[in-house]
Design an enzyme around this catalytic site. Structure first.
Site, PDB file in Angstrom:
ATOM      1  N   CYS A  93      27.587 -56.190  15.483  1.00  0.00           N
ATOM      2  CA  CYS A  93      28.334 -55.449  16.497  1.00  0.00           C
ATOM      3  C   CYS A  93      28.221 -56.082  17.893  1.00  0.00           C
ATOM      4  O   CYS A  93      28.812 -57.122  18.115  1.00  0.00           O
ATOM      5  CB  CYS A  93      27.906 -53.983  16.487  1.00  0.00           C
ATOM      6  SG  CYS A  93      29.157 -52.922  17.232  1.00  0.00           S
ATOM      7  N   HIS A 189      26.938 -51.760  11.074  1.00  0.00           N
ATOM      8  CA  HIS A 189      25.581 -51.238  11.278  1.00  0.00           C
ATOM      9  C   HIS A 189      25.183 -50.557   9.983  1.00  0.00           C
ATOM     10  O   HIS A 189      25.809 -50.699   8.970  1.00  0.00           O
ATOM     11  CB  HIS A 189      25.579 -50.155  12.359  1.00  0.00           C
ATOM     12  CG  HIS A 189      25.913 -50.615  13.714  1.00  0.00           C
ATOM     13  ND1 HIS A 189      25.028 -51.275  14.517  1.00  0.00           N
ATOM     14  CD2 HIS A 189      27.051 -50.482  14.445  1.00  0.00           C
ATOM     15  CE1 HIS A 189      25.600 -51.521  15.683  1.00  0.00           C
ATOM     16  NE2 HIS A 189      26.819 -51.057  15.657  1.00  0.00           N
TER      17      HIS A 189
HETATM   18  N1  GLN Z   1      29.446 -52.415  23.156  1.00  0.00           N
HETATM   19  C1  GLN Z   1      30.192 -52.858  22.052  1.00  0.00           C
HETATM   20  C2  GLN Z   1      31.461 -52.076  21.770  1.00  0.00           C
HETATM   21  O1  GLN Z   1      31.516 -50.873  21.971  1.00  0.00           O
HETATM   22  C3  GLN Z   1      29.284 -52.915  20.840  1.00  0.00           C
HETATM   23  C4  GLN Z   1      28.790 -51.559  20.429  1.00  0.00           C
HETATM   24  C5  GLN Z   1      27.809 -51.602  19.308  1.00  0.00           C
HETATM   25  O2  GLN Z   1      27.008 -52.537  19.160  1.00  0.00           O
HETATM   26  N2  GLN Z   1      27.841 -50.552  18.522  1.00  0.00           N
HETATM   27  O3  GLN Z   1      32.408 -52.663  21.324  1.00  0.00           O
END
Ligand code: GLN
Length: 239
Positions: A93, A189
């Site tokens: 992510c 995740h």
């Molecule tokens: N900040 C990033 C987004 O919202 C990644 C978020 C995350 O790692 N869940 O796209």
């Protein structure tokens, strides 16, 4: 035999139990009588990439990614050299977005590592939910959970998988993640590896082969993990 796993910036890149990916790798090595050492690196720490076999970059909020990106400039050339020499990386992510050239969020832009020629832009709303994909790296599907505001565009790069159910890189092209050399970048995740033992073993096998030459990775009893995986595939493929 032993693998050294580098966990980069866990104090900032630590969403949704991404650390569980490390626990999974360590345990699956131990069950096979192999050793694992985990080295956590904070923002100021020097990293000797030659000692690392697998690097984990976890997810982070936009704010945390901005904090990390200043540090990335300093390690960028060493990180790219590690990847070009076949180093194994799992980036999730926020960590996945940081593998690319940039993440544009409104007026601010996070400069990434430039390991792969991809880019991310923040879109309207977030792409959230369970996700199932089919990767050409494995016969079994890969399952996880995604929650991202960024939309990632990988151009001609190879995706990690095709989306069977869920949003993926940008909610449009049905692609998820990216694979480049021994790097997997993905929005999944969950954490990813306990839910997908085949992905965990792929990373371990690749890292062991790189360090020691062709290594035999004995199979484990994954009946419970695979039953859970099948259940998720069935449940979300029906929706
Ligand atoms: N900040 C990033 C987004 O919202 C990644 C978020 C995350 O790692 N869940 O796209």
């Amino acid at each position: 035999m032993k693998l050294t796993i580098g966990h980069l910036y866990p104090e900032l890149l630590n969403l949704y139990g991404d650390r569980g990916n490390i626990i999974s790798m360590v345990q699956r090595l131990k069950w096979r009588g192999m050793d694992a050492q985990v080295k956590e690196f904070s923002l100021g720490d020097k990293i000797d990439f030659s000692q690392l076999d697998i690097i984990l970059l976890g997810g982070g909020s936009d704010r945390e990614q901005l904090l990390v990106c200043n540090r990335l400039k300093k390690i960028k050339s060493d990180f790219i050299a590690y990847v070009e020499q076949g180093g194994v990386v799992l980036a999730i992510c926020g960590g996945y977005q940081l593998l690319g050239n940039s993440y544009k969020m409104g007026d601010e832009t996070v400069q990434g590592l430039g390991v792969v020629d991809i880019h991310t832009e923040r879109g309207d709303g977030r792409l959230i939910g369970n996700i199932v994909l089919q990767s050409d790296l494995f016969p079994l599907p890969v399952v996880g959970f995604e929650n991202h505001g960024g939309r990632t565009f990988i151009g001609s790069h190879r995706p990690f998988g095709q989306v069977r159910s869920g949003h993926g890189n940008n909610g449009r092209d049905r692609q998820e993640g990216v694979v480049y050399k021994n790097v997997i970048g993905t929005y999944l995740h969950g954490p990813l590896l306990p839910k997908n033992p085949h992905v965990c073993d792929y990373l371990l096998q690749t890292a062991l082969d790189r360090r020691y030459g062709k290594v035999e990775l004995p199979p484990l009893d994954d009946r419970d993990e695979l039953a859970a995986n099948r259940y998720i595939v069935k449940r979300f493929s029906q929706e």
